[in-house]
Structure formats: structure tokens, C-alpha cells
Write a protein that holds these residues in place. Structure first.
Motif, PDB file in Angstrom:
ATOM      1  N   TRP A 117      42.258  -0.972 -69.415  1.00  0.00           N
ATOM      2  CA  TRP A 117      40.871  -0.396 -69.898  1.00  0.00           C
ATOM      3  C   TRP A 117      41.064   0.425 -71.152  1.00  0.00           C
ATOM      4  O   TRP A 117      39.996   0.256 -72.012  1.00  0.00           O
ATOM      5  CB  TRP A 117      40.164  -0.384 -68.829  1.00  0.00           C
ATOM      6  N   GLY A 152      33.238  -2.620 -69.354  1.00  0.00           N
ATOM      7  CA  GLY A 152      33.138  -2.661 -67.717  1.00  0.00           C
ATOM      8  C   GLY A 152      32.236  -3.788 -67.472  1.00  0.00           C
ATOM      9  O   GLY A 152      32.380  -4.638 -66.463  1.00  0.00           O
ATOM     10  N   ALA A 153      31.288  -4.231 -68.413  1.00  0.00           N
ATOM     11  CA  ALA A 153      30.391  -5.485 -67.998  1.00  0.00           C
ATOM     12  C   ALA A 153      31.115  -6.971 -68.207  1.00  0.00           C
ATOM     13  O   ALA A 153      31.011  -7.649 -67.020  1.00  0.00           O
ATOM     14  CB  ALA A 153      29.250  -5.245 -68.906  1.00  0.00           C
ATOM     15  N   GLY A 156      33.197  -6.676 -64.877  1.00  0.00           N
ATOM     16  CA  GLY A 156      32.375  -7.114 -63.804  1.00  0.00           C
ATOM     17  C   GLY A 156      31.952  -8.614 -63.778  1.00  0.00           C
ATOM     18  O   GLY A 156      31.955  -9.172 -62.788  1.00  0.00           O
ATOM     19  N   MET A 157      31.616  -9.271 -64.858  1.00  0.00           N
ATOM     20  CA  MET A 157      31.163 -10.526 -64.830  1.00  0.00           C
ATOM     21  C   MET A 157      32.271 -11.498 -64.408  1.00  0.00           C
ATOM     22  O   MET A 157      31.845 -12.602 -63.755  1.00  0.00           O
ATOM     23  CB  MET A 157      30.557 -11.020 -66.483  1.00  0.00           C
ATOM     24  N   ILE A 160      32.765 -11.120 -60.540  1.00  0.00           N
ATOM     25  CA  ILE A 160      31.630 -11.871 -59.628  1.00  0.00           C
ATOM     26  C   ILE A 160      31.650 -13.274 -60.020  1.00  0.00           C
ATOM     27  O   ILE A 160      31.397 -14.233 -58.997  1.00  0.00           O
ATOM     28  CB  ILE A 160      30.435 -11.374 -59.609  1.00  0.00           C
TER      29      ILE A 160
ATOM     30  N   GLY B 152      26.649  -8.009 -62.045  1.00  0.00           N
ATOM     31  CA  GLY B 152      27.969  -8.241 -62.394  1.00  0.00           C
ATOM     32  C   GLY B 152      28.487  -6.892 -63.323  1.00  0.00           C
ATOM     33  O   GLY B 152      29.363  -6.465 -63.198  1.00  0.00           O
ATOM     34  N   ALA B 153      27.578  -6.552 -64.328  1.00  0.00           N
ATOM     35  CA  ALA B 153      27.843  -5.530 -65.081  1.00  0.00           C
ATOM     36  C   ALA B 153      27.943  -4.179 -64.444  1.00  0.00           C
ATOM     37  O   ALA B 153      28.582  -3.289 -64.636  1.00  0.00           O
ATOM     38  CB  ALA B 153      26.761  -5.229 -66.205  1.00  0.00           C
ATOM     39  N   THR B 155      28.692  -3.745 -61.296  1.00  0.00           N
ATOM     40  CA  THR B 155      30.011  -3.867 -60.420  1.00  0.00           C
ATOM     41  C   THR B 155      31.178  -3.598 -61.166  1.00  0.00           C
ATOM     42  O   THR B 155      31.995  -2.569 -61.080  1.00  0.00           O
ATOM     43  CB  THR B 155      30.125  -5.235 -59.944  1.00  0.00           C
ATOM     44  N   GLY B 156      31.025  -4.007 -62.267  1.00  0.00           N
ATOM     45  CA  GLY B 156      32.382  -3.634 -63.505  1.00  0.00           C
ATOM     46  C   GLY B 156      32.315  -2.299 -63.963  1.00  0.00           C
ATOM     47  O   GLY B 156      33.538  -1.638 -63.831  1.00  0.00           O
ATOM     48  N   MET B 157      31.025  -1.653 -64.153  1.00  0.00           N
ATOM     49  CA  MET B 157      31.023  -0.114 -64.648  1.00  0.00           C
ATOM     50  C   MET B 157      31.756   0.561 -63.318  1.00  0.00           C
ATOM     51  O   MET B 157      32.382   1.423 -63.753  1.00  0.00           O
ATOM     52  CB  MET B 157      29.667   0.177 -65.015  1.00  0.00           C
ATOM     53  N   VAL B 159      33.939  -0.291 -60.948  1.00  0.00           N
ATOM     54  CA  VAL B 159      35.485  -0.532 -60.981  1.00  0.00           C
ATOM     55  C   VAL B 159      36.013   0.183 -62.042  1.00  0.00           C
ATOM     56  O   VAL B 159      37.162   0.707 -61.752  1.00  0.00           O
ATOM     57  CB  VAL B 159      35.785  -2.216 -61.036  1.00  0.00           C
ATOM     58  N   ILE B 160      35.607   0.004 -63.271  1.00  0.00           N
ATOM     59  CA  ILE B 160      36.325   0.700 -64.279  1.00  0.00           C
ATOM     60  C   ILE B 160      36.063   2.078 -64.276  1.00  0.00           C
ATOM     61  O   ILE B 160      37.102   2.867 -64.858  1.00  0.00           O
ATOM     62  CB  ILE B 160      36.078   0.138 -65.796  1.00  0.00           C
TER      63      ILE B 160
END
Lengths: 219, 219
Positions: A117, A152-153, A156-157, A160, B152-153, B155-157, B159-160
Motif C-alpha cells: 500500500w 483504500g477505497a 475496499g471495493m 467487498i 466498500g470505501a 471498509t478499505g480505509m 483495512v489500509i
């Protein structure tokens, strides 16, 4: 030279098998035996290139930050979009790439191996600094922040979308993501000319493959 | 009645211990013995409430979609923002909540247990339909799509952000995420009045705790 080419090909074969196995089982449950079986190489060949499961995972993660397939565009912001769209096209087709996300999203594997990342974020930030210089970004945009938000987004996409019941592909979701994010960062004149169609990644990737074949004819 | 209250408290204690263990070790490596040790309850009490690790994980995931702490606002879009901001405030403080993300982001656990993403997405879409009725959204916005992108976004934020070296909190990143997404969905007059300050979640949550204590005085 032929020997070296063969070694590169073998290494690639092993990495692709490792990617598929990590992608399917996760780091903990993946075994070298399974990777060996899929790679179709000898045990000696595998250990010549990689001495442990950890090294295999590092080899897979080294493939994560890839700009392969990105073609130079007049608009740096379009290039920034293209990176995400080409990756959305390639990832479901290349287990090596989806394995990178799986390894990074796993707490335990991440602690051991680190993640790509920071490298991705820096690469995206560099694109945005270029866009900013060309006057494509709204004045308040901080390239490093926007890069982190997009990485990040995007991640996440991907995470999910695998679990969503719908028929929509990752490409369609990433296109929607960009459609949501770009009005907050692009100046209006640039915004309306950006191509974020879901098939953008496929088109760019195919053009790239044609160009690449022209430049380096098959052996 | 007192017996029932005690059972509810014990169940909660077990779920919080399970959340902490799943959050730290992941589903595969988590053990009932470790959960038992942290919960400080008898083996009999644990098995009275949950018969297996799988049931414990399901119990944890049932806590995932929580609107606790959200206060009604005149702007439905502000409520939509508040949901994400309050969760960004609570998640790093409540292992039960971060365990839900960890369980959902793990392919193997997800296949076994399912995820709370569809429920979250539907809940967020409902908020956006309310905002749309109130004329707060740009005409092209499809509530279900925007809900999926935000879930989704977000969740990704999360996670990272755990893996990012910087000093910034999840609340700061989620605030930045909303700042990037809202210009693409809100009508300008609403947009400029939305509160997306990083401490928005903490403020709403504290107000909620005060209100809750007023309504239900401590035993």
C-alpha cells in the motif's frame, strides 16, 4: 542467455502458482506442496528460486505494484483513472494480483510481510502531483491524501465486491467509485472529459497488448 | 428477571472476549480456550450460550450492523455521514466491531459465515433514499450504488489505515473519504453545511451517551 530466459520463465511459473494458492487458501493454509503441484516444476527448481513459503509470498507481493498496461495520456488525471481501471480489468483474470490483496488484507500475513500500500499510494500521489502541475485538480486537493483515499477505497471495493451477490464486475464498481470521487478533485473542464466507462480498463489493456507485440515480436 | 439480566451480561462478556480474540488471531487461529480465558466465565456458561467457535463468530458478526449512537438530524445526509463517523470513532475502541471487519475480510471465514455488508449497504441505501426524498442529493445519484461505494470505501480505509505508518486516526481518514465522496452526491447548498470534521463521530457519540444516561439511569 537461453538458460537465463528459461530460469525467468520457471520463476514466473512458480510465482503464478504461488499466487493462485495464496489467493485460494490464504497465507496460513497455503503449502509449498500445493504450490509445487500447480507449478509443475521440480522441487529442486522451486527451492532454487525460493527457499521458503515466506519468500514465495514476498515474491508474489513484489508483483503487486504494476503499471503494466498504462499508456501515456495528455491528461495526467486520465492516466490516474486508467491505473485503477486497468487493474480492475486485470485483477480478476490474474490470481497473482488478487493474491497480493488477499495477503495484504490478512493481519497476520501483513505483519510478517508488510504491504504494497505505501508503494501504491506513493505512485498514485506522483500521478496526482503531475495532474496538479497541469492544472487539472481543484486547488484544495492534497495529492498524498487523495492517493491514500483512492488506494483504500479501491481495495475496499475489491474486498467487498467478491462477496456481493450482484452481477456487477469489479470494473463496474471501480468505475462507480471514480464517478463518486472525481467531482471532489477534478476541475469541471477536465472532469467532463474523463473516460470512466467500465470497459475503459479493457480497452487500454488491449491497446497496450497490441503496442507491446509491435515493439517486441514473439520469439 | 435478575437472572435474565445476568445471562445477558454474561453473553455480552463472552462476545466481547470472542471479538478481541478473533480480532487478534483471525478466525482460523482463534481458539475457544483463549476466548474462555479472556471472558472470565466458566466453560459451562460459555457452552450454554454458544456451542461452537462458528456460533461465537456468528454472534460477533450479529453485532456488526449497529446504529447505536446515531442521533436524528434535520439533514438525512448528515445522518448518513454520522453513521460512518461514529463507527470510525467506536471501531478502534471496540474489538467486537473491528473483529467483524476482520472476519468479513477473511475469504475462508466469509465463505463459512457470510458478511454483514449486504445489511450495511441496505441500511445506508435507506438513509440515502431519505436524503433523496428531502432533495439533498444530486439528481443522478442511485442510492443503492452510492451505499455500496461508501460501504466498500469505508471498509478499505479501515483495512489500509491499520497498516499506514502515519499518525492519522481512522476518524481522520473517514473524514477525508467523505470529503472526497460528498461533492459527487450532495446538492451544493447541503454540501457546504455538512459537518465532516474528524471529531464529528466523537461529539455525536458523547452526546448520545449523555442522552442515553438521562433516559435510562444507572442501576
Amino acid at each position: 542467455m537461453a538458460k537465463q530466459a528459461r530460469a525467468i520463465r520457471t520463476r514466473r511459473q512458480i510465482l503464478e502458482a504461488a499466487g493462485a494458492v495464496f489467493d485460494e487458501f490464504g497465507y496460513d493454509a497455503a503449502t509449498i506442496a500445493e504450490i509445487l503441484a500447480r507449478a509443475g516444476v521440480t522441487k529442486g527448481a522451486l527451492y532454487f528460486h525460493f527457499s521458503s513459503k515466506e519468500e514465495l509470498a514476498r515474491g508474489v507481493l513484489d508483483q503487486a505494484v504494476t503499471t503494466e498496461g498504462i499508456l501515456p495520456q495528455e491528461s495526467k488525471l486520465q492516466e490516474f483513472v486508467d491505473i485503477g481501471m486497468v487493474l480492475a480489468h486485470r485483477l480478476p483474470r490474474e490470481p497473482l494480483l488478487s493474491a497480493c490483496i488477499r495477503l495484504s488484507a490478512d493481519h497476520a500475513a501483513r505483519e510478517l510481510l508488510g504491504t504494497s500500500w505505501p508503494a501504491w499510494t506513493e505512485f498514485m500521489a506522483e500521478q496526482l502531483r503531475g495532474a496538479k502541475e497541469q492544472g487539472e485538480l481543484l486547488p484544495h486537493v492534497v495529492p498524498e491524501d487523495t492517493a491514500t483515499v483512492v488506494v483504500g477505497a479501491w481495495t475496499g471495493m475489491e474486498v467487498i465486491s467478491v462477496g456481493l451477490k450482484g452481477e456487477e464486475s469489479l470494473e463496474q464498481w471501480i468505475a462507480k467509485l471514480y464517478d463518486h470521487l472525481l467531482p471532489g478533485i477534478a476541475v469541471p473542464g477536465v472532469l467532463r472529459r474523463l473516460d470512466t466507462a467500465p470497459d475503459r480498463g479493457a480497452r487500454i489493456w488491449e491497446t497496450y497488448l497490441e503496442v507491446r507485440d509491435t515493439l517486441a515480436p514473439a520469439e
